[in-house]
Scaffold this active site. Structure first.
Site, PDB file in Angstrom:
ATOM      1  N   GLY A   1       3.685  15.678 -49.680  1.00 53.60           N
ATOM      2  CA  GLY A   1       3.500  17.086 -49.304  1.00 53.60           C
ATOM      3  C   GLY A   1       2.693  17.176 -48.029  1.00 53.60           C
ATOM      4  O   GLY A   1       2.574  16.190 -47.288  1.00 53.60           O
ATOM      5  N   ASN A   2       2.132  18.346 -47.778  1.00 53.91           N
ATOM      6  CA  ASN A   2       1.420  18.508 -46.497  1.00 53.91           C
ATOM      7  C   ASN A   2      -0.009  17.963 -46.569  1.00 53.91           C
ATOM      8  O   ASN A   2      -0.564  17.748 -47.653  1.00 53.91           O
ATOM      9  CB  ASN A   2       1.473  19.972 -46.044  1.00 53.91           C
ATOM     10  CG  ASN A   2       0.636  20.865 -46.928  1.00 53.91           C
ATOM     11  OD1 ASN A   2      -0.586  20.778 -46.950  1.00 53.91           O
ATOM     12  ND2 ASN A   2       1.296  21.733 -47.698  1.00 53.91           N
TER      13      ASN A   2
ATOM     14  N   VAL B   1      -2.906  19.851 -48.642  1.00 58.98           N
ATOM     15  CA  VAL B   1      -2.894  19.583 -50.090  1.00 58.98           C
ATOM     16  C   VAL B   1      -3.188  18.097 -50.343  1.00 58.98           C
ATOM     17  O   VAL B   1      -3.854  17.747 -51.321  1.00 58.98           O
ATOM     18  CB  VAL B   1      -1.551  20.009 -50.727  1.00 58.98           C
ATOM     19  CG1 VAL B   1      -1.564  19.745 -52.219  1.00 58.98           C
ATOM     20  CG2 VAL B   1      -1.281  21.486 -50.478  1.00 58.98           C
ATOM     21  N   GLY B   2      -2.746  17.256 -49.420  1.00 51.92           N
ATOM     22  CA  GLY B   2      -3.053  15.821 -49.549  1.00 51.92           C
ATOM     23  C   GLY B   2      -4.555  15.592 -49.651  1.00 51.92           C
ATOM     24  O   GLY B   2      -5.024  14.763 -50.444  1.00 51.92           O
TER      25      GLY B   2
ATOM     26  N   GLU C   1       1.961  10.663 -49.046  1.00 49.86           N
ATOM     27  CA  GLU C   1       3.097  10.734 -48.109  1.00 49.86           C
ATOM     28  C   GLU C   1       3.042  12.110 -47.475  1.00 49.86           C
ATOM     29  O   GLU C   1       3.475  13.099 -48.074  1.00 49.86           O
ATOM     30  CB  GLU C   1       4.419  10.517 -48.868  1.00 49.86           C
ATOM     31  CG  GLU C   1       4.594   9.107 -49.394  1.00 49.86           C
ATOM     32  CD  GLU C   1       4.888   8.079 -48.302  1.00 49.86           C
ATOM     33  OE1 GLU C   1       5.276   8.473 -47.192  1.00 49.86           O
ATOM     34  OE2 GLU C   1       4.723   6.880 -48.564  1.00 49.86           O
TER      35      GLU C   1
ATOM     36  N   CYS D   1      10.379  15.457 -43.350  1.00 48.13           N
ATOM     37  CA  CYS D   1       9.037  15.031 -42.917  1.00 48.13           C
ATOM     38  C   CYS D   1       9.071  14.255 -41.612  1.00 48.13           C
ATOM     39  O   CYS D   1       8.131  14.317 -40.834  1.00 48.13           O
ATOM     40  CB  CYS D   1       8.371  14.207 -44.014  1.00 48.13           C
ATOM     41  SG  CYS D   1       9.374  12.816 -44.544  1.00 48.13           S
TER      42      CYS D   1
HETATM   43  P1  NAD Z   1       5.148  21.647 -51.520  1.00 53.45           P
HETATM   44  O1  NAD Z   1       4.788  23.067 -51.239  1.00 53.45           O
HETATM   45  O2  NAD Z   1       6.273  21.336 -52.418  1.00 53.45           O
HETATM   46  O3  NAD Z   1       3.826  20.930 -52.025  1.00 53.45           O
HETATM   47  C1  NAD Z   1       3.830  19.593 -52.432  1.00 53.45           C
HETATM   48  C2  NAD Z   1       3.297  19.505 -53.829  1.00 53.45           C
HETATM   49  O4  NAD Z   1       1.939  19.884 -53.843  1.00 53.45           O
HETATM   50  C3  NAD Z   1       4.018  20.445 -54.811  1.00 53.45           C
HETATM   51  O5  NAD Z   1       4.330  19.730 -55.991  1.00 53.45           O
HETATM   52  C4  NAD Z   1       3.007  21.545 -55.048  1.00 53.45           C
HETATM   53  O6  NAD Z   1       3.088  22.088 -56.331  1.00 53.45           O
HETATM   54  C5  NAD Z   1       1.690  20.834 -54.864  1.00 53.45           C
HETATM   55  N1  NAD Z   1       0.645  21.727 -54.397  1.00 53.45           N
HETATM   56  C6  NAD Z   1       0.776  22.736 -53.507  1.00 53.45           C
HETATM   57  N2  NAD Z   1      -0.420  23.329 -53.298  1.00 53.45           N
HETATM   58  C7  NAD Z   1      -1.319  22.682 -54.078  1.00 53.45           C
HETATM   59  C8  NAD Z   1      -2.722  22.806 -54.296  1.00 53.45           C
HETATM   60  N3  NAD Z   1      -3.454  23.729 -53.678  1.00 53.45           N
HETATM   61  N4  NAD Z   1      -3.297  21.956 -55.155  1.00 53.45           N
HETATM   62  C9  NAD Z   1      -2.576  21.015 -55.784  1.00 53.45           C
HETATM   63  N5  NAD Z   1      -1.258  20.844 -55.619  1.00 53.45           N
HETATM   64  C10 NAD Z   1      -0.633  21.664 -54.784  1.00 53.45           C
HETATM   65  O7  NAD Z   1       5.487  20.876 -50.209  1.00 53.45           O
HETATM   66  P2  NAD Z   1       4.894  21.035 -48.757  1.00 53.45           P
HETATM   67  O8  NAD Z   1       3.469  20.604 -48.743  1.00 53.45           O
HETATM   68  O9  NAD Z   1       5.282  22.315 -48.140  1.00 53.45           O
HETATM   69  O10 NAD Z   1       5.827  19.885 -48.128  1.00 53.45           O
HETATM   70  C11 NAD Z   1       6.066  19.815 -46.819  1.00 53.45           C
HETATM   71  C12 NAD Z   1       5.132  18.809 -46.187  1.00 53.45           C
HETATM   72  O11 NAD Z   1       5.304  17.560 -46.823  1.00 53.45           O
HETATM   73  C13 NAD Z   1       5.416  18.586 -44.737  1.00 53.45           C
HETATM   74  O12 NAD Z   1       4.203  18.422 -44.063  1.00 53.45           O
HETATM   75  C14 NAD Z   1       6.215  17.310 -44.746  1.00 53.45           C
HETATM   76  O13 NAD Z   1       6.159  16.612 -43.525  1.00 53.45           O
HETATM   77  C15 NAD Z   1       5.568  16.567 -45.862  1.00 53.45           C
HETATM   78  N6  NAD Z   1       6.493  15.605 -46.441  1.00 53.45           N
HETATM   79  C16 NAD Z   1       6.202  14.294 -46.333  1.00 53.45           C
HETATM   80  C17 NAD Z   1       7.088  13.343 -46.808  1.00 53.45           C
HETATM   81  C18 NAD Z   1       6.809  11.888 -46.679  1.00 53.45           C
HETATM   82  O14 NAD Z   1       7.514  11.108 -47.308  1.00 53.45           O
HETATM   83  N7  NAD Z   1       5.835  11.470 -45.903  1.00 53.45           N
HETATM   84  C19 NAD Z   1       8.258  13.759 -47.427  1.00 53.45           C
HETATM   85  C20 NAD Z   1       8.499  15.112 -47.540  1.00 53.45           C
HETATM   86  C21 NAD Z   1       7.610  16.034 -47.054  1.00 53.45           C
END
Ligand code: NAD
Length: 471
Positions: free
Chosen positions: A204-205, A208-209, A226, A260
């Site tokens: 994810g982003n 949140v990471g 990731e 991503c």
């Molecule tokens: P998303 O909104 O699906 O969030 C990812 C996960 O985090 C979800 O399961 C969500 O429920 C959880 N989440 C969201 N907010 C949270 C919080 N406050 N506390 C705990 N958990 C929470 O996805 P996103 O973040 O919009 O994804 C897009 C981002 O992910 C982009 O930055 C993209 O580059 C990155 N990404 C990376 C990879 C990789 O393999 N490196 C792959 C796909 C996406």
């Protein structure tokens, strides 16, 4: 076991789901029963998972269509087919990877055995993202199963059809205690993260990471993060522009730029920019026709909020190609922007949509400076027929990965570890690296008990003498 079904991301959880603590406790009891460690059990579960993919291919493609308007081609190429191939290779290889690995020994250990055992961590949490909602959740899950762990899976609530598919279907194929699905959004994930896991794999982003990392830190739980970021494209004048345009635009347009490692922006000369734009007009017309909104091959932006964020980017610089939007349909036309300033918002955050700004540079040193002034990207794309330029970029920049003269394709090669560096992530997976992610490598020295071995090593015992020191 009751199936934890998500009917709509908002109502499900409270009504039909077990509490996070119940889910994690039962997964832990299942892990402690020892059954996930049996290689036969792991194989059976992986074969069941393969059956799940093969028997439900159409349902998976339908879910992807609902969530992102993914075409069948993209659905097969980047999700279902990808999952099946990855899993088949895992099934073929995991037993060998799970074998204790013999390592070299020095003279002092010539009579002993030195091995690395591959211990499963225990209960693993996999948190998936919405953009490739099936494979981002399930590739780590299959690796964690192969490595002998129990797994809790949290698919993204932003892609509800795919999350619902996983929650409804997975319990029909896999052991219901060892592998459990928990659906929900921020609130539910926050609760889940209070539990103690033995490994967390998050996609994810970066914002949140950081939350996930902090939660893991409370229990000193190791993590793979990731994440994303802005992946630059360096394009110099030595390249056949039509080839470059096809490869760059394909990387940008697939999944409507919601990838991503999508090429985020292009760094090239003013002359190359003009050629790039002319060629792009032709290529986009060839791919998506006169009215791209009618093309069956373009995905949609995943939600209204995401649409609002991305469509604002069209206000920066000048639209050279595309620019069409339709809010009701969450459609954004593949668009190229020129005269964008490096201080504009579009250059401050990951675009994650089908908009490609071009920034002009004069030479490779300009490009290196531009890249190094920003956060370390997940991917760097170098388009050049000049080996010296390629080497200079490789040696003077750091990124999660690099693909020279193409985009995205490095991700598909399972012999390459896939992951970020710094703000684009930590840890890597794919192929054997996925298996390795989910095992603790337990260093083990097995000493020989014979009198000869004892004699050979007796110099270490007191009384200490100069003679023994020089031995
Ligand atoms: P998303 O909104 O699906 O969030 C990812 C996960 O985090 C979800 O399961 C969500 O429920 C959880 N989440 C969201 N907010 C949270 C919080 N406050 N506390 C705990 N958990 C929470 O996805 P996103 O973040 O919009 O994804 C897009 C981002 O992910 C982009 O930055 C993209 O580059 C990155 N990404 C990376 C990879 C990789 O393999 N490196 C792959 C796909 C996406």
């Amino acid at each position: 076991q009751p199936v934890q079904v998500l009917e709509s991301p908002k109502i499900v959880i409270k009504e039909t789901m077990k509490k996070p603590s119940e889910i994690v406790d039962s997964a832990r009891i299942a892990f402690e029963s020892g059954r996930t460690k049996s290689l036969e059990f792991r194989e059976q579960q992986l074969r069941n998972l393969l059956k799940m993919y093969e028997e439900n291919e159409q349902e998976m493609l339908d879910a992807l269509k609902k969530d992102l308007n993914k075409s069948k081609m993209e659905g097969v190429l980047t999700e279902v087919g990808y999952l099946i191939n990855d899993l088949k290779s895992l099934i073929d290889n995991f037993k060998e990877w799970a074998e204790p690995e013999k390592v070299t020994r020095g003279l002092a250990n010539i009579m002993d055995n030195a091995l690395i055992y591959k211990d499963p961590y225990g209960v693993v949490l996999v948190i998936g993202a919405w953009n490739y909602p099936l494979q981002l959740a399930m590739i780590p899950v299959s690796g964690a199963i192969a490595a002998g762990n129990a797994v809790v899976i949290k698919p993204s609530e932003i892609s509800p059809a795919s999350a619902e598919f996983i929650a409804r279907t997975l319990p029909k194929y896999l052991d219901n205690e060892c592998y459990q699905v928990m659906c929900g959004g921020v609130q539910e994930t926050t609760e889940l993260l209070k539990e103690k896991f033995d490994y967390i794999f998050f996609t994810g982003n970066g914002a949140v990471g950081r939350i996930v990392h902090a939660a893991a830190n409370k229990h000193l739980t190791p993590v793979t993060l990731e994440l994303g970021g802005k992946s630059p494209v360096y394009l110099d004048d030595t390249v056949d522009v039509d080839v470059a345009v096809r490869r760059i635009l394909w990387g940008k347009c697939i999944n409507a730029g919601q990838t991503c490692i999508a090429p985020d922006y292009v760094l090239c000369s003013k002359q190359m920019e003009a050629k790039f734009i002319e060629s792009s007009k032709n290529v986009l017309k060839e791919w998506y026709g006169e009215n791209p909104q009618k093309s069956p091959d373009l995905c949609r932006i995943v939600s209204d909020n995401h649409f609002k964020r991305i469509s604002k980017f069209l206000n920066y610089g000048k639209i050279a190609v595309g620019g069409g939007v339709n809010a009701e349909d969450r459609f954004i036309e593949p668009t190229i922007l020129i005269d964008v300033q490096s201080t504009d918002q579009i250059m401050q955050e990951e675009i994650f949509g089908p908009i490609l700004p071009i920034i002009n540079i004069n030479n490779v040193d300009d490009a290196i400076r531009f890249i190094n002034e920003r956060e370390k990207p997940l991917a760097l794309y170098i388009f050049s027929a000049n080996k010296s330029n390629v080497d200079t970029l490789l040696q003077n920049t750091t990124s999660g990965g690099v693909c020279v003269n193409d985009t995205l394709m490095h991700l598909a090669l399972e012999s390459l570890p896939f992951g970020g560096v710094g703000p684009s992530g930590m840890g890597a997976y794919h192929g054997k690296y996925t298996f390795d992610t989910f095992v603790h490598k337990k260093s083990t020295l097995v000493k020989n008990l014979s009198k000869l071995s004892e004699k050979m090593q007796s110099a270490r015992y007191p009384p200490y003498t100069e003679k023994k020191l020089n031995f």
